[in-house]
Design a protein around this motif. Sequence first.
Motif, PDB file in Angstrom:
ATOM      1  N   LEU A 127       2.570   9.907  -4.744  1.00  0.00           N
ATOM      2  CA  LEU A 127       1.417   9.154  -4.248  1.00  0.00           C
ATOM      3  C   LEU A 127       1.068   8.018  -5.215  1.00  0.00           C
ATOM      4  N   LYS A 128       0.947   8.357  -6.495  1.00  0.00           N
ATOM      5  CA  LYS A 128       0.603   7.351  -7.515  1.00  0.00           C
ATOM      6  C   LYS A 128       1.674   6.270  -7.587  1.00  0.00           C
TER       7      LYS A 128
ATOM      8  N   GLU B   7       3.905   5.329  -5.252  1.00  0.00           N
ATOM      9  CA  GLU B   7       3.956   4.498  -4.039  1.00  0.00           C
ATOM     10  C   GLU B   7       2.862   3.426  -4.049  1.00  0.00           C
ATOM     11  N   PHE B   8       1.642   3.798  -4.429  1.00  0.00           N
ATOM     12  CA  PHE B   8       0.553   2.815  -4.451  1.00  0.00           C
ATOM     13  C   PHE B   8       0.794   1.749  -5.518  1.00  0.00           C
ATOM     14  N   LEU B   9       1.356   2.155  -6.667  1.00  0.00           N
ATOM     15  CA  LEU B   9       1.676   1.169  -7.706  1.00  0.00           C
ATOM     16  C   LEU B   9       2.791   0.238  -7.248  1.00  0.00           C
ATOM     17  N   GLU B  10       3.848   0.798  -6.666  1.00  0.00           N
ATOM     18  CA  GLU B  10       4.986  -0.015  -6.218  1.00  0.00           C
ATOM     19  C   GLU B  10       4.598  -0.962  -5.093  1.00  0.00           C
ATOM     20  N   GLU B  11       3.863  -0.456  -4.118  1.00  0.00           N
ATOM     21  CA  GLU B  11       3.604  -1.241  -2.917  1.00  0.00           C
ATOM     22  C   GLU B  11       2.490  -2.256  -3.078  1.00  0.00           C
ATOM     23  N   ILE B  12       1.368  -1.854  -3.665  1.00  0.00           N
ATOM     24  CA  ILE B  12       0.247  -2.806  -3.741  1.00  0.00           C
ATOM     25  C   ILE B  12      -0.328  -2.953  -5.152  1.00  0.00           C
ATOM     26  N   LYS B  13       0.376  -2.442  -6.163  1.00  0.00           N
ATOM     27  CA  LYS B  13      -0.063  -2.561  -7.568  1.00  0.00           C
ATOM     28  C   LYS B  13      -1.457  -1.983  -7.784  1.00  0.00           C
ATOM     29  N   ALA B  14      -1.701  -0.830  -7.136  1.00  0.00           N
ATOM     30  CA  ALA B  14      -3.024  -0.199  -7.231  1.00  0.00           C
ATOM     31  C   ALA B  14      -2.937   1.155  -7.910  1.00  0.00           C
ATOM     32  N   GLU B  15      -3.876   1.391  -8.821  1.00  0.00           N
ATOM     33  CA  GLU B  15      -4.021   2.713  -9.408  1.00  0.00           C
ATOM     34  C   GLU B  15      -5.083   3.473  -8.628  1.00  0.00           C
ATOM     35  N   LEU B  16      -4.886   4.799  -8.556  1.00  0.00           N
ATOM     36  CA  LEU B  16      -5.792   5.650  -7.783  1.00  0.00           C
ATOM     37  C   LEU B  16      -6.627   6.527  -8.705  1.00  0.00           C
ATOM     38  N   THR B  17      -7.783   6.930  -8.194  1.00  0.00           N
ATOM     39  CA  THR B  17      -8.661   7.831  -8.932  1.00  0.00           C
ATOM     40  C   THR B  17      -9.289   8.808  -7.934  1.00  0.00           C
ATOM     41  N   ASN B  18      -9.975   9.824  -8.443  1.00  0.00           N
ATOM     42  CA  ASN B  18     -10.634  10.835  -7.595  1.00  0.00           C
ATOM     43  C   ASN B  18      -9.669  11.415  -6.555  1.00  0.00           C
ATOM     44  N   ILE B  19      -8.472  11.745  -6.982  1.00  0.00           N
ATOM     45  CA  ILE B  19      -7.447  12.230  -6.046  1.00  0.00           C
ATOM     46  C   ILE B  19      -7.669  13.714  -5.755  1.00  0.00           C
ATOM     47  N   ARG B  20      -7.774  14.047  -4.466  1.00  0.00           N
ATOM     48  CA  ARG B  20      -7.989  15.430  -4.052  1.00  0.00           C
ATOM     49  C   ARG B  20      -7.035  15.775  -2.918  1.00  0.00           C
TER      50      ARG B  20
END
Length: 143
Positions: free
Chosen positions: A53-54, A56-69
Motif C-alpha cells: 500500500l505504502k 503503490e502510493f509513493l510510486e504512483e502519486i508520490k504520496a505518503e500515508l498516515t493513520n493506516i487501519r
Amino acid sequence: MNKHGEIRVIVLGLIQDGDRIFVSEGYDPAKQLTFYRALGGGVDFGETSLAALKREFLEEIKAELTNIRYLGCIENLFIFNARKGHEIIQLYRCDFADPKFYQLDSLVFHESDNHKHKAMWIDIARFQSGELRLVPKEFFNYL
C-alpha cells in the motif's frame, strides 16, 4: 491482464475526506464504460499488503500515508475488457500525510510507461445515486 486462472492479490487505500473519497478513473473498452476505484495495486511476493500500500502510493502519486487501519478483505470476481478477473483485495483506510493532497481537484499519474491515469476527489453521493460507478460494489460497505 491476468493469465487464465490467476488470482491476483491487490491492496487498496480508502481515503475519505468528509463526503468525498479519493479514487482513480478507469475505462473498460469492451463495455465502453468509465468506472472508479480506490488507489492501490498488486502485492508482490514476499511483501506485506501494508508495505505494498505504502509503495503503490509513493510510486504512483508520490504520496505518503498516515493513520493506516486495516478494514478487511474483499473477494472480487469481475469481467474487464471481455476477460474474467479474480482479485483478493486487502482494504485499508488511510489519510494523506501531506495536506496538499486534500487541496487538489485531480492529478494525472503513470502506472506504467504507456498507462496514464487520473485520480480525483469525488462526492460519495455521486456513486450512491448511480451517476458514477464505484468498483467493487462491496466498497460501499466501508464508506
